[in-house]
Scaffold this motif. Structure first.
Motif, PDB file in Angstrom:
ATOM      1  N   GLU A 227      -3.473  10.167   0.404  1.00 33.80           N
ATOM      2  CA  GLU A 227      -3.539   9.714   1.798  1.00 33.80           C
ATOM      3  C   GLU A 227      -2.177   9.760   2.494  1.00 33.80           C
ATOM      4  O   GLU A 227      -2.092   9.706   3.710  1.00 33.80           O
ATOM      5  CB  GLU A 227      -4.134   8.294   1.881  1.00 33.80           C
ATOM      6  CG  GLU A 227      -3.293   7.199   1.243  1.00 33.80           C
ATOM      7  CD  GLU A 227      -3.680   6.902  -0.206  1.00 33.80           C
ATOM      8  OE1 GLU A 227      -3.942   7.873  -0.952  1.00 33.80           O
ATOM      9  OE2 GLU A 227      -3.714   5.708  -0.590  1.00 33.80           O
ATOM     10  N   THR A 228      -1.084   9.855   1.707  1.00 34.10           N
ATOM     11  CA  THR A 228       0.221   9.901   2.373  1.00 34.10           C
ATOM     12  C   THR A 228       0.650  11.338   2.660  1.00 34.10           C
ATOM     13  O   THR A 228       1.701  11.565   3.239  1.00 34.10           O
ATOM     14  CB  THR A 228       1.310   9.266   1.480  1.00 34.10           C
ATOM     15  OG1 THR A 228       1.355  10.018   0.251  1.00 34.10           O
ATOM     16  CG2 THR A 228       1.041   7.809   1.184  1.00 34.10           C
ATOM     17  N   LYS A 229      -0.184  12.279   2.229  1.00 33.40           N
ATOM     18  CA  LYS A 229       0.243  13.681   2.287  1.00 33.40           C
ATOM     19  C   LYS A 229       0.679  14.115   3.691  1.00 33.40           C
ATOM     20  O   LYS A 229       1.763  14.673   3.866  1.00 33.40           O
ATOM     21  CB  LYS A 229      -0.900  14.559   1.797  1.00 33.40           C
ATOM     22  CG  LYS A 229      -0.563  16.032   1.730  1.00 33.40           C
ATOM     23  CD  LYS A 229      -1.677  16.750   0.973  1.00 33.40           C
ATOM     24  CE  LYS A 229      -1.549  18.240   1.079  1.00 33.40           C
ATOM     25  NZ  LYS A 229      -2.627  18.924   0.362  1.00 33.40           N
TER      26      LYS A 229
ATOM     27  N   HIS B 165      11.517   5.307   3.078  1.00 32.10           N
ATOM     28  CA  HIS B 165      12.037   6.222   4.082  1.00 32.10           C
ATOM     29  C   HIS B 165      12.961   5.514   5.070  1.00 32.10           C
ATOM     30  O   HIS B 165      13.847   6.135   5.654  1.00 32.10           O
ATOM     31  CB  HIS B 165      10.889   6.931   4.810  1.00 32.10           C
ATOM     32  CG  HIS B 165      11.349   8.158   5.532  1.00 32.10           C
ATOM     33  ND1 HIS B 165      12.030   9.187   4.904  1.00 32.10           N
ATOM     34  CD2 HIS B 165      11.251   8.526   6.842  1.00 32.10           C
ATOM     35  CE1 HIS B 165      12.328  10.115   5.785  1.00 32.10           C
ATOM     36  NE2 HIS B 165      11.870   9.753   6.965  1.00 32.10           N
TER      37      HIS B 165
ATOM     38  N   SER C 282       0.851  -1.185   0.000  1.00 31.52           N
ATOM     39  CA  SER C 282       0.000   0.000   0.000  1.00 31.52           C
ATOM     40  C   SER C 282       0.890   1.239   0.000  1.00 31.52           C
ATOM     41  O   SER C 282       2.081   1.141   0.307  1.00 31.52           O
ATOM     42  CB  SER C 282      -0.877  -0.009   1.253  1.00 31.52           C
ATOM     43  OG  SER C 282      -0.071   0.231   2.379  1.00 31.52           O
ATOM     44  N   PRO C 283       0.317   2.384  -0.359  1.00 36.35           N
ATOM     45  CA  PRO C 283       1.138   3.598  -0.442  1.00 36.35           C
ATOM     46  C   PRO C 283       1.982   3.836   0.804  1.00 36.35           C
ATOM     47  O   PRO C 283       3.170   4.139   0.703  1.00 36.35           O
ATOM     48  CB  PRO C 283       0.086   4.692  -0.606  1.00 36.35           C
ATOM     49  CG  PRO C 283      -1.048   4.016  -1.314  1.00 36.35           C
ATOM     50  CD  PRO C 283      -1.053   2.609  -0.806  1.00 36.35           C
ATOM     51  N   LEU C 284       1.364   3.670   1.963  1.00 32.33           N
ATOM     52  CA  LEU C 284       2.104   3.967   3.176  1.00 32.33           C
ATOM     53  C   LEU C 284       3.245   2.984   3.386  1.00 32.33           C
ATOM     54  O   LEU C 284       4.346   3.339   3.834  1.00 32.33           O
ATOM     55  CB  LEU C 284       1.139   3.957   4.372  1.00 32.33           C
ATOM     56  CG  LEU C 284       1.438   5.034   5.419  1.00 32.33           C
ATOM     57  CD1 LEU C 284       1.615   6.401   4.768  1.00 32.33           C
ATOM     58  CD2 LEU C 284       0.341   5.064   6.467  1.00 32.33           C
TER      59      LEU C 284
ATOM     60  N   PHE D 164       5.970   3.995   1.131  1.00 28.55           N
ATOM     61  CA  PHE D 164       6.691   5.174   1.616  1.00 28.55           C
ATOM     62  C   PHE D 164       7.607   4.808   2.789  1.00 28.55           C
ATOM     63  O   PHE D 164       8.774   5.186   2.830  1.00 28.55           O
ATOM     64  CB  PHE D 164       5.701   6.258   2.040  1.00 28.55           C
ATOM     65  CG  PHE D 164       6.375   7.380   2.768  1.00 28.55           C
ATOM     66  CD1 PHE D 164       7.142   8.303   2.059  1.00 28.55           C
ATOM     67  CD2 PHE D 164       6.303   7.484   4.148  1.00 28.55           C
ATOM     68  CE1 PHE D 164       7.814   9.306   2.715  1.00 28.55           C
ATOM     69  CE2 PHE D 164       6.974   8.496   4.806  1.00 28.55           C
ATOM     70  CZ  PHE D 164       7.724   9.410   4.090  1.00 28.55           C
ATOM     71  N   ASN D 165       7.053   4.026   3.726  1.00 28.64           N
ATOM     72  CA  ASN D 165       7.869   3.669   4.897  1.00 28.64           C
ATOM     73  C   ASN D 165       9.101   2.862   4.500  1.00 28.64           C
ATOM     74  O   ASN D 165      10.181   3.028   5.063  1.00 28.64           O
ATOM     75  CB  ASN D 165       7.036   2.887   5.915  1.00 28.64           C
ATOM     76  CG  ASN D 165       6.069   3.825   6.637  1.00 28.64           C
ATOM     77  OD1 ASN D 165       6.339   5.026   6.752  1.00 28.64           O
ATOM     78  ND2 ASN D 165       4.927   3.283   7.085  1.00 28.64           N
TER      79      ASN D 165
ATOM     80  N   THR E 195       1.587  12.383   6.325  1.00 27.97           N
ATOM     81  CA  THR E 195       2.807  11.694   6.785  1.00 27.97           C
ATOM     82  C   THR E 195       4.029  12.343   6.153  1.00 27.97           C
ATOM     83  O   THR E 195       5.028  12.626   6.823  1.00 27.97           O
ATOM     84  CB  THR E 195       2.773  10.206   6.360  1.00 27.97           C
ATOM     85  OG1 THR E 195       1.468   9.707   6.584  1.00 27.97           O
ATOM     86  CG2 THR E 195       3.817   9.415   7.112  1.00 27.97           C
ATOM     87  N   ILE E 196       3.924  12.568   4.852  1.00 29.77           N
ATOM     88  CA  ILE E 196       5.088  13.107   4.152  1.00 29.77           C
ATOM     89  C   ILE E 196       5.357  14.537   4.568  1.00 29.77           C
ATOM     90  O   ILE E 196       6.498  14.941   4.772  1.00 29.77           O
ATOM     91  CB  ILE E 196       4.884  12.971   2.631  1.00 29.77           C
ATOM     92  CG1 ILE E 196       5.021  11.496   2.269  1.00 29.77           C
ATOM     93  CG2 ILE E 196       5.891  13.815   1.855  1.00 29.77           C
ATOM     94  CD1 ILE E 196       4.694  11.150   0.850  1.00 29.77           C
TER      95      ILE E 196
ATOM     96  N   TYR F  25       9.114  11.581  -2.742  1.00 31.48           N
ATOM     97  CA  TYR F  25       8.073  11.807  -1.727  1.00 31.48           C
ATOM     98  C   TYR F  25       7.022  12.776  -2.255  1.00 31.48           C
ATOM     99  O   TYR F  25       5.831  12.571  -2.081  1.00 31.48           O
ATOM    100  CB  TYR F  25       8.679  12.366  -0.430  1.00 31.48           C
ATOM    101  CG  TYR F  25       9.636  11.423   0.274  1.00 31.48           C
ATOM    102  CD1 TYR F  25       9.768  10.094  -0.130  1.00 31.48           C
ATOM    103  CD2 TYR F  25      10.403  11.860   1.360  1.00 31.48           C
ATOM    104  CE1 TYR F  25      10.663   9.247   0.507  1.00 31.48           C
ATOM    105  CE2 TYR F  25      11.274  11.018   2.008  1.00 31.48           C
ATOM    106  CZ  TYR F  25      11.410   9.711   1.579  1.00 31.48           C
ATOM    107  OH  TYR F  25      12.281   8.874   2.201  1.00 31.48           O
TER     108      TYR F  25
END
Lengths: 154, 958
Positions: free
Chosen positions: B536-538, B509, B500-502, B505-506, B540-541, B527
């Motif tokens: 939805e990651t906005k 990162h 998933s996107p998160l 990203f994790n 967090t980023i 990012y």
């Protein structure tokens, strides 16, 4: 065409150098240092040819002395090995069982023999008869034996 | 007798004494007799050959030339040949002596003179003798030995000064020397004819039939027919090879009889290779095989006799398993050429297993290299998967020296023969996994280009990089590729909850903090792309961007990106975001820059321009670099508009700006990936900049090592300090220093009178450096002229790690000295202490000025007082290439003015040097003289010291 020939000892001491193209002294020294290092670090039974810059390095060891030639892309590697061998044969014929010291202290003879064999990096003659004959004729022109014995040394 | 001195010092002492003695003899009142003169000249030669410099004795040697005693003459000539001096006065005297000897009709004297001309081979000699020697060569009464020397002497002159050797009636007679009875004469003449034919093929084409008939006579002669021209039972091997080489200057003979005879020769040579050897000596087999290899070269050159090509291939196949390493090496090399012929390509392919075996088992790296070359050459669609797999597995144990080349070859083959692009993606990711340090940016740029251009592979690529990134330790290049591809195509795998996107990203990162600045910069761009792809990651980023470690990062580039991206994500509407951060459009198809890189690796400099290979590599930039939309082009000024749209270079509405084209470093210096531009200009052709294993250009001996208890005094600058300075006069980035422990890279930028320099210190060892301290100082006057602030660095540098130092520079007034950088650290038990000159030179503060011809000359006249002008005439140290010169002048900082100088060969430039106190207008003019290999450089500025300094700096560059 052969670009240059270097003779050096196992300890890395240069014994003879012949350059067939014009280079600055600084470049000659740099090339010499580099090649001595490359050749001395080669293991026995490795191939006798090394690619180096745009040239091919052909080397062969005789007792304590390395003979190392740089030739161009289109030149024949195996025959260059035999050029080295023939040169050693010629030295041997002249000095009788040639050794490193003969070349150090009679360097001028080593040069004269090489000049009879190769000119401008190209083979002049390959005959084992006619080259020594040329050198002998030259030797006959020495003034006296005495003078020859009193060769400059210091 | 100084046979072998007890020590170096004793030898030097002894030799200096001897030199003084000889000098006094030469200078003494008493005229020396020929014998003594010869003795001392010979001693000088001996001393020279021991490795000492000799700067006198030339005149005495020249005197010896006119002696009528052979040995005196001979030593004189030897001295001249070994220690040539371009002193024109001497050359005139030498030429005179040679002229006399050539006219002496004494063959031994004539040979000495000819040898001397061939040994020196200077243009002056060519001018004096080039028209004379052909006459000697073809005269009916010339002795054979003199003919031989004359032929090769002429060859040497033709090579140095072809324009001075007149073609004429003699040329046809030279060709007929191929028929000479004396094989020595034929041997020498063949070399000359080969060289002449290359330049004048039509004039010499009658040599083909003569060469064929000569060759045929030798090849069919019995092994003893040619007496002493038979070498270990092989008849005239040197002459045979030379004739075969001569034939390679021409296409196959048109005359069918001649052609038939030649093919017969080749067949005989191939047959002889199958006969049992006549001697066990290696000389016999070498001579025999030398002819065979040369015949095969000719067969390959003709590329028209399928039968012979296949026979040649079979013969080489036998050599592939020969016990002589030399033969295996040559067979692999020759087969590479056969693989390129349509007639023998298939035959070569049958040896694939042997070649793969050679790659795995040969003990000599140069032989393995040949095997790798051959695999590359024989690769086609049918065997690509096998060859690529073998090369990949070889890569795991390959020698460091050839890894990068193998990487390039694999990358090229994988792309060229990819039917299935998933295979291509897998192969490249494997390359990064196995040999990440050797994967240059060309390679990973290319995979990104291909993924972007082929939508059928994008989902697969995203999935694969995602999986590859799961590995606990993955190479930074993998993070770069992963970051880029997920930033573009992460959405294609976002449907799966495991990616998933998160999660994506994790995962990215989690690598962030282990990466270098350029990679982090790239990740920040990924990012912001995520923000667009996955709203939805906005948050967090944004949190990440907002953290102190980003917003206050000491690296200005990272800090700026964080600030701008944060703003962009919070201000811009989704529409604007979507436009700015749109998926990359396909790249235009271009030739792979990897190929260019491989070619570049293959031609690493030549002996005649030794330094050029390293210094002058013009940047090959045909490929793709991961460009990011124009929006991410940020300028150093914090007030620049956030979207950067206005600052987008030409192209108006187009958002896609190729920020990496050559023109960029000036404007887009801080664009994402610009670090890669930096590393590309590191000027280490063929070395991956990430690699710390690059060959040390400076040996460890340039480091002053002091004992642990050593003094606090900074060491003296390393001996090459001025060379280092000169290296950076016309460029801002590169490797400043390197030894076995440490590599220092530099990147710098200047604006008006301000500059900023980034120094990258790489620890090449696996051991920590302790007490790592850097100190920048301005000696003497310089402290009033330059204001330098250096940020402190961490005292510990981990093994394999890199630290960065930023230096801010303000130029207060013009200056000549360079600041010193002192580096101290403990490595093992010892304190290392290195002092370098920082390459900050006054020309860095140039601003180019464009002006028209009249303006230029008007100003030129205004600056005509002698103090304002500095001029230097100097010899070219590098080949005189117009494009290279232009690039250097632009790198120097001034504008290069077109159509100003009436002589189109000259270069003129103009610019202003900015300092805090004054501005100095500068005009320059560089006049090359390619015939003399000289330049004249003239600088006119309003300030004497500046004229002098600029002139001194720039004159070292050509």
């Amino acid at each position: 065409m052969m670009r240059f020939m270097l003779l050096f000892s196992r300890q890395g001491k240069l014994r003879l150098q012949k350059w067939y193209t014009t280079l600055l002294d600084k470049e000659k020294k740099k090339i010499t240092r580099e090649l001595i290092q490359i050749v001395l670090s080669r293991q026995p039974r490795m191939c006798s040819f090394v690619e180096w810059r745009d040239l091919k390095i052909i080397y062969k060891r005789f007792a304590s002395l390395y003979f190392c030639c740089a030739i161009e892309e289109q030149d024949n590697e195996l025959l260059t090995l035999e050029i080295i061998h023939r040169y050693v044969e010629l030295l041997d014929k002249y000095f009788g069982n040639v050794c490193e010291l003969d070349i150090i202290f009679n360097f001028e003879k080593a040069y004269f023999i090489l000049d009879e064999f190769l000119i401008g990096g190209e083979l002049q003659d390959t005959s084992k008869q006619s080259i020594p004959k040329a050198i002998e004729e030259a030797d006959m022109l020495q003034e006296t034996m005495e003078e020859y014995m009193a060769k400059p040394t210091f | 007798m100084s046979r072998v001195g007890k020590s170096k010092e004793a030898e030097i002492k002894r030799i200096n004494k001897e030199l003084a003695n000889i000098r006094s003899k030469f200078k003494g009142d008493k005229a020396l007799d020929g014998y003594s003169k010869k003795k001392y000249v010979c001693k000088l030669l001996f001393i020279f050959l021991l490795g000492h410099d000799i700067d006198f004795g030339h005149m005495e040697a020249v005197n010896l030339l006119s002696s009528n005693k052979y040995t005196e003459k001979q030593i004189g000539y030897l001295f001249i040949s070994v220690l040539v001096n371009s002193n024109s006065e001497l050359i005139r005297l030498i030429n005179n002596a040679i002229k006399n000897d050539l006219a002496s009709r004494n063959p031994i004297f004539m040979c000495l003179a000819l040898h001397c001309i061939a040994n020196v081979g200077s243009r002056e000699m060519a001018e004096a003798f080039a028209s004379e020697i052909p006459k000697i060569l073809v005269a009916g009464d010339t002795m054979d030995s003199v003919k031989q020397s004359a032929a090769l002497c002429l060859l040497r002159l033709y090579k140095t000064s072809p324009d001075l050797v007149p073609m004429g009636e003699w040329t046809s007679r030279v060709v007929h020397l191929l028929n000479d009875q004396h094989l020595g004469v034929v041997t020498a003449a063949t070399s000359l004819i080969t060289c002449l034919s290359k330049k004048n093929p039509d004039e010499f084409k009658t040599c083909v039939s003569l060469a064929v008939s000569r060759l045929s006579r030798i090849v069919s002669s019995a092994s003893t027919d040619l007496q002493d021209y038979t070498y270990y039972f092989v008849p005239a091997p040197w002459l045979s090879v030379k004739l075969l080489r001569l034939l390679q200057c021409y296409p196959p003979p048109e005359d069918t009889a001649v052609k038939g005879r030649l093919i017969e020769c080749m067949e005989t040579i191939l047959n002889k290779a199958q006969e049992p050897p006549k001697s066990k000596k290696v000389q016999h087999s070498n001579a025999k095989n030398a002819i065979l290899f040369e015949a095969i070269s000719l067969i390959i050159h003709y590329d028209s006799e399928p039968n012979l090509l296949v026979r040649a291939c079979n013969q080489l196949g036998q050599f592939l398993q020969h016990r002589e390493t030399n033969l295996r090496y040559l067979a692999l090399e020759s087969m590479c050429l056969l693989a390129g012929s349509e007639f023998s390509h298939e035959a070569v392919k049958t040896h694939i297993e042997t070649v793969i075996n050679a790659l795995k088992t040969e003990r000599d790296v140069s032989v393995r290299q040949r095997a790798a070359d051959l695999l590359y050459a024989m690769c086609d669609r049918t065997n690509a998967p096998q060859i690529v797999a073998e090369m990949l597995s070889y890569l795991e144990t390959a020698d460091y020296s050839i890894r990068e080349e193998i990487v390039l070859k694999v990358a090229i083959l994988a792309e060229k023969y990819a039917v299935d692009y998933t295979w291509y993606v897998d192969t490249i990711l494997n390359l990064i996994r196995i040999a990440g340090d050797y994967v240059s940016e060309e390679v990973w740029y290319r995979v990104i280009q291909i993924v972007i251009n082929r939508d059928d592979v994008q989902g697969y690529a995203a999935k694969t990089v995602f999986e590859a990134l799961q590995a606990p330790a993955c190479h930074e290049n993998m993070v770069k590729v992963g970051g880029y591809i997920l930033g573009e195509f992460g959405n294609l795998i976002a449907g799966d909850p495991r990616s998933s996107p998160l999660v994506q990203f994790n995962l990215l990162h989690s690598k962030f903090h282990l990466c270098s600045v350029p990679t982090r910069a790239l990740l920040l761009s990924s990012y912001i792309k995520f923000v667009n792809l996955f709203p939805e990651t906005k948050t967090t980023i944004q949190d990440v961007l907002r953290s102190d470690s980003q917003l206050r990062n000491s690296d200005v580039e990272l800090q700026q990106r964080a600030v701008e991206y944060l703003k962009l994500s919070s201000i811009a509407s989704t529409d604007v975001l979507a436009t700015v951060l749109e998926e990359m459009p396909p790249f235009p198809e271009r030739e792979s820059s990897i190929l260019a890189k491989l070619k570049k690796k293959k031609g690493p400099g030549t002996v005649t321009d030794m330094e050029e290979g390293k210094k002058e590599q013009t940047e090959v930039n045909g490929g793709v670099e991961p460009a990011v939309n124009a929006s991410t082009v940020s300028t150093p000024s914090p007030s620049a508009d956030l979207l950067g749209l206005k600052s987008a270079p030409a192209g108006g509405g187009s958002l896609l700006v190729d920020v990496f084209s050559d023109a960029v470093p000036a404007t887009g210096a801080l664009a994402p990936g610009s670090e890669d531009n930096f590393s590309r200009s590191l000027d280490l052709p063929g070395e991956s900049p990430a690699s710390l294993l690059v060959d040390a250009t400076l040996g460890a001996d340039t480091v002053t090592t002091v004992p642990a208890a050593g003094s606090e005094d900074p060491a003296l600058p390393v001996p090459d300090a001025d060379d280092l300075l000169n290296k950076f006069v016309c460029k801002n980035n590169g490797v400043l220093f390197e030894n076995q422990l440490l590599q220092i890279g530099i990147k710098s930028e200047y604006r008006q009178n301000l500059g900023r320099m980034y120094l990258f210190f790489g620890n090449k060892t696996s051991v920590q450096f302790l007490n790592f301290t850097l100190n920048v100082s301005c000696p003497g006057e310089l402290q009033n002229e330059l204001n330098i602030q250096a940020k402190p660095v961490e005292p510990i540098v981990e093994g394999g790690a890199q630290v960065q130092q930023v230096i801010n520079i303000e130029c207060l007034s013009d200056f000549t000295e360079a600041p010193l950088l002192n580096i101290q650290f403990r490595y093992g038990g010892t304190v290392q202490n290195i002092t370098l000159k920082l390459p900050i030179t006054v020309n860095k503060f140039f601003q180019p000025t464009e002006m028209a011809s009249e303006d230029f000359f008007q100003r030129w006249k205004q600056l005509s007082s002698p103090q304002q002008e500095a001029q230097k005439i100097f010899k070219a140290n590098h080949p005189m290439d117009t494009e290279v010169t232009k690039a250097k002048l632009i790198g120097f900082g001034s504008a290069l003015l077109q159509d100003v100088d009436p002589n189109r060969d000259n270069f003129v430039g103009a610019g202003v040097i900015h300092t805090k106190s004054i501005q100095v207008g500068c005009l320059l003019r560089l006049e090359p003289n390619s015939q003399a290999q000289m330049y004249r450089l003239t600088l006119r500025t309003s300030k004497e010291a500046v004229s002098k300094r600029l002139c001194a700096l720039l004159s070292q560059q050509f």
